[in-house]
Scaffold this motif. Structure first.
Motif, mmCIF file in Angstrom:
data_model
loop_
_atom_site.group_PDB
_atom_site.id
_atom_site.type_symbol
_atom_site.label_atom_id
_atom_site.label_comp_id
_atom_site.label_asym_id
_atom_site.label_seq_id
_atom_site.Cartn_x
_atom_site.Cartn_y
_atom_site.Cartn_z
ATOM 1 N N ASP A 32 49.075 7.686 40.902
ATOM 2 C CA ASP A 32 47.724 7.775 40.339
ATOM 3 C C ASP A 32 46.819 6.633 40.788
ATOM 4 O O ASP A 32 45.618 6.659 40.557
ATOM 5 N N ALA A 33 47.420 5.634 41.421
ATOM 6 C CA ALA A 33 46.660 4.418 41.745
ATOM 7 C C ALA A 33 45.478 4.708 42.675
ATOM 8 O O ALA A 33 44.382 4.179 42.487
ATOM 9 N N LEU A 34 45.724 5.565 43.670
ATOM 10 C CA LEU A 34 44.646 5.911 44.610
ATOM 11 C C LEU A 34 43.525 6.630 43.885
ATOM 12 O O LEU A 34 42.352 6.260 44.014
ATOM 13 N N LYS A 35 43.925 7.641 43.117
ATOM 14 C CA LYS A 35 42.964 8.458 42.367
ATOM 15 C C LYS A 35 42.149 7.584 41.407
ATOM 16 O O LYS A 35 40.947 7.751 41.258
ATOM 17 N N ASN A 36 42.832 6.634 40.762
ATOM 18 C CA ASN A 36 42.173 5.764 39.776
ATOM 19 C C ASN A 36 41.453 4.572 40.407
ATOM 20 O O ASN A 36 41.000 3.678 39.701
ATOM 21 N N LYS A 37 41.427 4.554 41.750
ATOM 22 C CA LYS A 37 40.759 3.477 42.487
ATOM 23 C C LYS A 37 41.325 2.092 42.153
ATOM 24 O O LYS A 37 40.592 1.111 42.037
ATOM 25 N N GLU A 38 42.631 2.033 41.990
ATOM 26 C CA GLU A 38 43.271 0.746 41.690
ATOM 27 C C GLU A 38 43.699 0.011 42.963
ATOM 28 O O GLU A 38 44.095 -1.144 42.899
ATOM 29 N N SER A 83 58.525 7.977 49.761
ATOM 30 C CA SER A 83 58.009 9.344 49.664
ATOM 31 C C SER A 83 56.840 9.499 50.636
ATOM 32 O O SER A 83 56.499 8.567 51.368
ATOM 33 N N SER A 84 56.214 10.648 50.604
ATOM 34 C CA SER A 84 55.081 10.865 51.509
ATOM 35 C C SER A 84 53.822 10.172 50.990
ATOM 36 O O SER A 84 52.765 10.235 51.612
ATOM 37 N N LEU A 85 53.942 9.487 49.857
ATOM 38 C CA LEU A 85 52.840 8.707 49.317
ATOM 39 C C LEU A 85 52.297 7.711 50.356
ATOM 40 O O LEU A 85 51.103 7.400 50.375
ATOM 41 N N ILE A 86 53.182 7.215 51.225
ATOM 42 C CA ILE A 86 52.766 6.245 52.229
ATOM 43 C C ILE A 86 51.740 6.849 53.186
ATOM 44 O O ILE A 86 50.888 6.141 53.731
ATOM 45 N N VAL A 87 51.800 8.163 53.372
ATOM 46 C CA VAL A 87 50.837 8.830 54.252
ATOM 47 C C VAL A 87 49.444 8.790 53.613
ATOM 48 O O VAL A 87 48.456 8.430 54.259
ATOM 49 N N GLY A 90 48.300 5.165 53.615
ATOM 50 C CA GLY A 90 47.995 4.746 54.984
ATOM 51 C C GLY A 90 46.690 5.357 55.484
ATOM 52 O O GLY A 90 45.855 4.662 56.086
ATOM 53 N N ASP A 91 46.498 6.649 55.235
ATOM 54 C CA ASP A 91 45.250 7.313 55.641
ATOM 55 C C ASP A 91 44.049 6.639 54.966
ATOM 56 O O ASP A 91 43.039 6.352 55.608
ATOM 57 N N TRP A 92 44.207 6.403 53.662
ATOM 58 C CA TRP A 92 43.123 5.773 52.891
ATOM 59 C C TRP A 92 42.797 4.381 53.453
ATOM 60 O O TRP A 92 41.625 4.018 53.616
ATOM 61 N N THR A 93 43.837 3.625 53.789
ATOM 62 C CA THR A 93 43.657 2.254 54.279
ATOM 63 C C THR A 93 42.872 2.225 55.592
ATOM 64 O O THR A 93 41.930 1.435 55.750
ATOM 65 N N ILE A 94 43.258 3.079 56.532
ATOM 66 C CA ILE A 94 42.566 3.101 57.828
ATOM 67 C C ILE A 94 41.099 3.511 57.644
ATOM 68 O O ILE A 94 40.182 2.879 58.184
ATOM 69 N N GLU A 95 40.908 4.552 56.858
ATOM 70 C CA GLU A 95 39.561 5.057 56.593
ATOM 71 C C GLU A 95 38.683 3.954 55.965
ATOM 72 O O GLU A 95 37.577 3.660 56.413
ATOM 73 N N GLN A 96 39.228 3.332 54.930
ATOM 74 C CA GLN A 96 38.530 2.303 54.166
ATOM 75 C C GLN A 96 38.211 1.080 55.045
ATOM 76 O O GLN A 96 37.107 0.551 55.018
ATOM 77 N N ALA A 111 41.759 -5.482 61.584
ATOM 78 C CA ALA A 111 43.158 -5.190 61.896
ATOM 79 C C ALA A 111 43.806 -4.522 60.689
ATOM 80 O O ALA A 111 43.637 -4.973 59.560
ATOM 81 N N VAL A 112 44.523 -3.439 60.948
ATOM 82 C CA VAL A 112 45.162 -2.672 59.878
ATOM 83 C C VAL A 112 46.673 -2.666 60.095
ATOM 84 O O VAL A 112 47.144 -2.440 61.216
ATOM 85 N N ASN A 113 47.429 -2.929 59.032
ATOM 86 C CA ASN A 113 48.892 -2.865 59.118
ATOM 87 C C ASN A 113 49.353 -1.421 58.990
ATOM 88 O O ASN A 113 48.921 -0.708 58.092
ATOM 89 N N MET A 114 50.226 -1.026 59.906
ATOM 90 C CA MET A 114 50.661 0.365 59.903
ATOM 91 C C MET A 114 52.141 0.450 59.543
ATOM 92 O O MET A 114 52.976 -0.173 60.180
ATOM 93 N N SER A 115 52.434 1.217 58.506
ATOM 94 C CA SER A 115 53.828 1.418 58.121
ATOM 95 C C SER A 115 54.537 2.326 59.130
ATOM 96 O O SER A 115 53.971 3.317 59.596
ATOM 97 N N ALA A 116 55.764 1.978 59.458
ATOM 98 C CA ALA A 116 56.552 2.771 60.406
ATOM 99 C C ALA A 116 56.703 4.212 59.914
ATOM 100 O O ALA A 116 56.640 5.163 60.692
ATOM 101 N N LYS A 117 56.883 4.342 58.622
ATOM 102 C CA LYS A 117 57.063 5.677 58.022
ATOM 103 C C LYS A 117 55.791 6.520 58.182
ATOM 104 O O LYS A 117 55.856 7.691 58.542
ATOM 105 N N HIS A 118 54.648 5.914 57.921
ATOM 106 C CA HIS A 118 53.370 6.610 58.079
ATOM 107 C C HIS A 118 53.177 7.050 59.525
ATOM 108 O O HIS A 118 52.800 8.186 59.807
ATOM 109 N N PHE A 119 53.475 6.123 60.419
ATOM 110 C CA PHE A 119 53.360 6.377 61.852
ATOM 111 C C PHE A 119 54.210 7.582 62.256
ATOM 112 O O PHE A 119 53.788 8.443 63.014
ATOM 113 N N ARG A 120 55.424 7.625 61.706
ATOM 114 C CA ARG A 120 56.366 8.685 62.079
ATOM 115 C C ARG A 120 55.978 10.031 61.478
ATOM 116 O O ARG A 120 56.093 11.061 62.112
#
Ligand code: C2E
Ligand code: CA
Ligand code: CA
Ligand code: CA
Length: 275
Positions: A32-38, A83-87, A90-96, A111-120
């Motif tokens: 819920d953290a993303l949705k709640n803007k936390e 979980s796929s939460l990292i996707v 990660g998408d939100w982080t790059i966009e933001q 510069a944005v840090n990219m998780s290996a899992k997100h990348f994959r």
């Protein structure tokens, strides 16, 4: 003694249970953290070793938990990666990060840090392309930081994906350089533009002449391979001066500035970056 052993065991068992419970709770709340803007990105300046002016910023994610307070990434990124939460994160982080950088004075990079899992898990070049288009940020102002962990598995697929990102004009940086097993061979195999020397070498350089020799060697390797060098975790003027004399390009660390929140960031830009 036997009874003691058992109670110690029971203690560990219940401790493990409560750690696992804690992790599960965090994981549920993270959904819920993303949705709640936390979630919030802080930005730490990357300083030119030559003129000591900011050249850009690294985005570092924070979770403003309503009860727990500020949760550092080391505590929730690994959870998100299970979980796929990292996707989503990660998408939100790059966009933001791209949107933020588009509002900074021209030339400042992000510069944005990219998780290996997100990348994959995702079509990462597509994600980057979309974030650049949505924000209007020039591709040469975006850098993606990747750690060695990502490069070890499935090198063919990784090479293709990295090349796709680089073809967009985005800079690729190898993060935490020197901490893994095969940093050097990866430099030859993959298309990096930049290396970020791990903080542990910078720390050690204050006391240990051998650490200073290693830093010198990395800097000259960078020159030979045409890679730019950033030193992270610079905490003292002595470290900064040494790193400048061996021709590191960028310095980052508490000596210059901590990561800045949305209040301090505009102040920093006003005070330190000509518009
Ligand atoms: P990192 O990419 O190596 O980031 C550098 C870390 O060192 C940051 O910790 C930063 O706040 C801290 N730092 C910077 N200068 C100094 C200094 O002078 N002294 C000391 N002691 N520390 C310094 P942070 O923000 O807690 O991030 C920890 C790690 O979490 C990062 O390590 C990165 O691997 C990961 N991370 C952070 N943001 C993101 C993100 O948006 N996505 C992903 N996937 N990972 C992230
Ligand atoms: Ca990093
Ligand atoms: Ca790093
Ligand atoms: Ca590090």
């Amino acid at each position: 003694a036997k009874a003691d052993g058992r109670s110690v065991f029971r203690f560990f068992e219940s401790q493990m249970d409560s750690d696992a419970r804690e992790r599960r709770m965090l994981e549920v709340e993270l959904r819920d953290a993303l949705k709640n803007k936390e979630l919030e990105l802080y930005y730490q300046p990357l300083i030119s070793a030559v003129d000591r002016r900011p050249m850009g910023f690294e985005a570092l994610i924070r979770w403003n938990h309503p009860i727990r307070g500020l949760v550092p990434p080391a505590e929730f990124i690994p959870l998100a990666e299970r979980s796929s939460l990292i996707v989503e994160i990660g998408d939100w982080t790059i966009e933001q990060a791209c949107r933020a950088a588009a509002s900074w004075p021209t030339g400042m990079t992000v510069a944005v840090n990219m998780s290996a899992k997100h990348f994959r898990l995702s079509d990462i070049a597509q994600v980057v392309k979309k974030a650049l288009a949505n924000s209007g940020l020039e591709s040469n102002r975006l850098e993606i930081e990747i750690t060695e962990g990502l490069l070890m598995e499935n090198p063919e697929e990784v090479t293709i994906k990295l090349a796709e990102i680089r073809d967009l004009g985005v800079t690729l940086a190898m993060d935490d350089f020197g901490t893994g097993y095969s940093s050097l061979s990866y430099l030859l195999k993959f298309p990096f533009d930049k290396i970020k020397i791990d903080k542990s070498f910078i720390d050690a350089s204050s006391q240990d002449p051998a650490a200073r020799d290693i830093l010198k060697a990395i800097a000259s390797l960078g020159k030979t391979l045409n890679l730019r060098i950033t030193a992270e975790g610079v905490e003292t003027a002595e470290q900064a001066d040494f790193l400048s004399t061996i021709a590191c390009h960028q310095l980052q660390g508490f000596h210059f500035s901590p990561p800045l929140d949305s209040i301090d960031m505009p102040r920093y830009l006003l005070a330190n970056v000509p518009t």
